[in-house]
Design a protein around this motif. Sequence first.
Motif, PDB file in Angstrom:
ATOM      1  N   SER A  17       5.342  10.756  -4.720  1.00 14.51           N
ATOM      2  CA  SER A  17       4.276   9.854  -5.122  1.00 14.51           C
ATOM      3  C   SER A  17       2.966  10.741  -5.135  1.00 14.51           C
ATOM      4  CB  SER A  17       4.340   8.762  -3.973  1.00 14.51           C
ATOM      5  OG  SER A  17       3.062   8.197  -3.655  1.00 14.51           O
ATOM      6  N   HIS A  70      -0.541  11.221   1.396  1.00 19.07           N
ATOM      7  CA  HIS A  70      -0.994  10.703   2.802  1.00 19.07           C
ATOM      8  C   HIS A  70      -0.455   9.359   2.803  1.00 19.07           C
ATOM      9  CE1 HIS A  70      -3.952  13.771   1.573  1.00 19.07           C
ATOM     10  NE2 HIS A  70      -3.733  14.275   2.974  1.00 19.07           N
ATOM     11  N   GLY A  71      -0.676   8.401   2.008  1.00 19.89           N
ATOM     12  CA  GLY A  71      -0.344   7.221   2.013  1.00 19.89           C
ATOM     13  C   GLY A  71       1.189   6.768   2.159  1.00 19.89           C
ATOM     14  N   SER A  72       1.957   7.656   1.646  1.00 18.88           N
ATOM     15  CA  SER A  72       3.527   7.629   1.483  1.00 18.88           C
ATOM     16  C   SER A  72       3.962   8.142   2.853  1.00 18.88           C
ATOM     17  CB  SER A  72       4.048   8.476   0.470  1.00 18.88           C
ATOM     18  OG  SER A  72       3.911   8.340  -0.697  1.00 18.88           O
ATOM     19  N   ASP A  85       0.303   9.572  -4.272  1.00 15.11           N
ATOM     20  CA  ASP A  85      -0.305   9.293  -2.630  1.00 15.11           C
ATOM     21  C   ASP A  85       0.596   9.922  -1.641  1.00 15.11           C
ATOM     22  OD1 ASP A  85      -1.836   8.353  -0.587  1.00 15.11           O
ATOM     23  OD2 ASP A  85      -1.550   6.165  -1.450  1.00 15.11           O
ATOM     24  N   ARG A 120       0.844  -1.119  -0.158  1.00 10.73           N
ATOM     25  CA  ARG A 120      -0.180  -0.010  -0.070  1.00 10.73           C
ATOM     26  C   ARG A 120       0.915   1.259   0.007  1.00 10.73           C
ATOM     27  NH1 ARG A 120      -5.039   1.217   4.213  1.00 10.73           N
ATOM     28  NH2 ARG A 120      -5.332   3.367   3.704  1.00 10.73           N
ATOM     29  N   ALA A 121       0.769   2.128  -0.807  1.00  9.02           N
ATOM     30  CA  ALA A 121       1.627   3.409  -1.081  1.00  9.02           C
ATOM     31  C   ALA A 121       2.753   3.028  -1.262  1.00  9.02           C
ATOM     32  CB  ALA A 121       1.253   4.158   0.261  1.00  9.02           C
ATOM     33  N   ARG A 136     -12.330  10.376   0.103  1.00 13.79           N
ATOM     34  CA  ARG A 136     -10.913  10.248  -0.620  1.00 13.79           C
ATOM     35  C   ARG A 136     -10.342   9.001  -0.931  1.00 13.79           C
ATOM     36  NH1 ARG A 136      -5.881  10.261   1.526  1.00 13.79           N
ATOM     37  NH2 ARG A 136      -6.351  11.079   3.805  1.00 13.79           N
ATOM     38  N   GLN A 137     -10.721   7.877  -0.041  1.00 16.10           N
ATOM     39  CA  GLN A 137     -10.168   6.374  -0.419  1.00 16.10           C
ATOM     40  C   GLN A 137     -10.876   6.326  -1.943  1.00 16.10           C
ATOM     41  OE1 GLN A 137      -7.426   5.306   0.317  1.00 16.10           O
ATOM     42  NE2 GLN A 137      -7.317   7.153   1.929  1.00 16.10           N
ATOM     43  N   VAL A 169      -4.713   5.815  -7.625  1.00 14.09           N
ATOM     44  CA  VAL A 169      -3.797   6.040  -6.693  1.00 14.09           C
ATOM     45  C   VAL A 169      -3.768   4.926  -5.821  1.00 14.09           C
ATOM     46  CG1 VAL A 169      -3.394   7.458  -4.693  1.00 14.09           C
ATOM     47  CG2 VAL A 169      -3.785   8.603  -6.655  1.00 14.09           C
ATOM     48  N   ARG A 170      -4.805   4.251  -5.370  1.00 14.81           N
ATOM     49  CA  ARG A 170      -4.913   2.995  -4.634  1.00 14.81           C
ATOM     50  C   ARG A 170      -5.680   1.982  -5.114  1.00 14.81           C
ATOM     51  NH1 ARG A 170      -7.776   2.813   1.458  1.00 14.81           N
ATOM     52  NH2 ARG A 170      -7.178   0.479   1.701  1.00 14.81           N
ATOM     53  N   ASN A 217      -9.583   7.775  -4.720  1.00 16.17           N
ATOM     54  CA  ASN A 217      -8.099   7.108  -4.934  1.00 16.17           C
ATOM     55  C   ASN A 217      -8.211   5.874  -5.648  1.00 16.17           C
ATOM     56  OD1 ASN A 217      -6.768   9.164  -3.607  1.00 16.17           O
ATOM     57  ND2 ASN A 217      -6.438   8.154  -1.566  1.00 16.17           N
TER      58      ASN A 217
END
Length: 256
Positions: free
Chosen positions: A124, A128-130, A126, A75-76, A207-208, A216-217, A211
């Motif tokens: 990236s 937030h994920g990063s 992403d 993930r990310a 947001r998810q 992005v996800r 994404n």
Amino acid sequence: MKRFACLMISTAAMVAAGTAMAAGDAARGEAEFAVCAVCHGEQGEGFEKYGAPKIGGQEDWYIVLSLTNFRAGARARDNCDVADVAGTLERAKAESPDYAEIEAELATHFEGGLPSGGACSQPSADVHGSLMRAIALTLEDDQLVQDLAAYATSLTPPLPPVTVEGDVTAGTMGYATCIACHGANGEGIQALNAPAVAGQHDWYTQRQLMNYMSGVRGTNPQNITDMQMRPMAQVLITPEAVKNVTAYINTFTAAE
Ligand code: HEC
Ligand code: HEC
């Protein structure tokens, strides 16, 4: 009962990441939660300004699945397996100046200041994920993932405020696709690796879903569960439909 549930998670995590782990120690998790509280809050309530979701009271198996995937780069993913908290925080600051508030506090949790991956980390999509991935990479061992999950799941933060408005009737229809995996009341179904969506911050759900739609996800082949979720979000097609379904999910926990 709880103990049995924890053993179940170990199996899920094994499937997810190929690592075997013992059940979580909530006391150790509590001691180590201080760094998590910087972004997610003392009760794991989550903060919109940091893009950090509610994790207090979240299912322990999903916390384990998420942290395991962040650590594994499922993930990310960026091009770096070194915890680059400094670099990812810099990029998060460019996105949201609020992150500047927590830089000093966050640094106090790491010996020698914020860990930096140097030049190895690429920007990236992403953000937030990063950032979350960089934090997850600082966790010493896989057992700590279990311990943090055991503690976070025991927390009982208040219900998040409603921030996303939409057409609930249209959202009810949009949610018909989701029931099979997330349940009629958004309670989640562990056997399908589908987390609870009820009681989560609505801006996070929105947001998810965006994404997943944009890729992005849900495009990392290492992450089968995320890959399964992506086409489900794509069924919604428009940002308007995402809002509507999010507004409908809000009704699961609406005050009487
Ligand atoms: C610097 C801020 C920050 C810190 C510190 C932090 N997180 Fe996060 N966390 C985030 C953000 C932002 C996200 C959302 C990532 C995304 O958009 O995919 C997140 C996502 C998560 C998720 C995924 C939840 C879901 O529903 O998908 C879990 C689990 C999590 N964090 C646990 C933790 C734990 C445990 C700690 C402490 C070891 C921690 N976080 C520390 C910012 C942070
Ligand atoms: C085929 C089963 C399936 C269906 C149908 C499905 N999902 Fe999911 N969903 C999942 C799984 C599995 C995950 C966990 C992905 C991961 O984190 O690895 C997930 C994750 C999510 C997340 C992210 C949760 C978080 O905390 O990060 C949201 C939001 C979500 N789903 C909403 C929906 C909505 C809304 C629908 C209907 C439009 C839907 N899902 C339909 C299986 C499904």
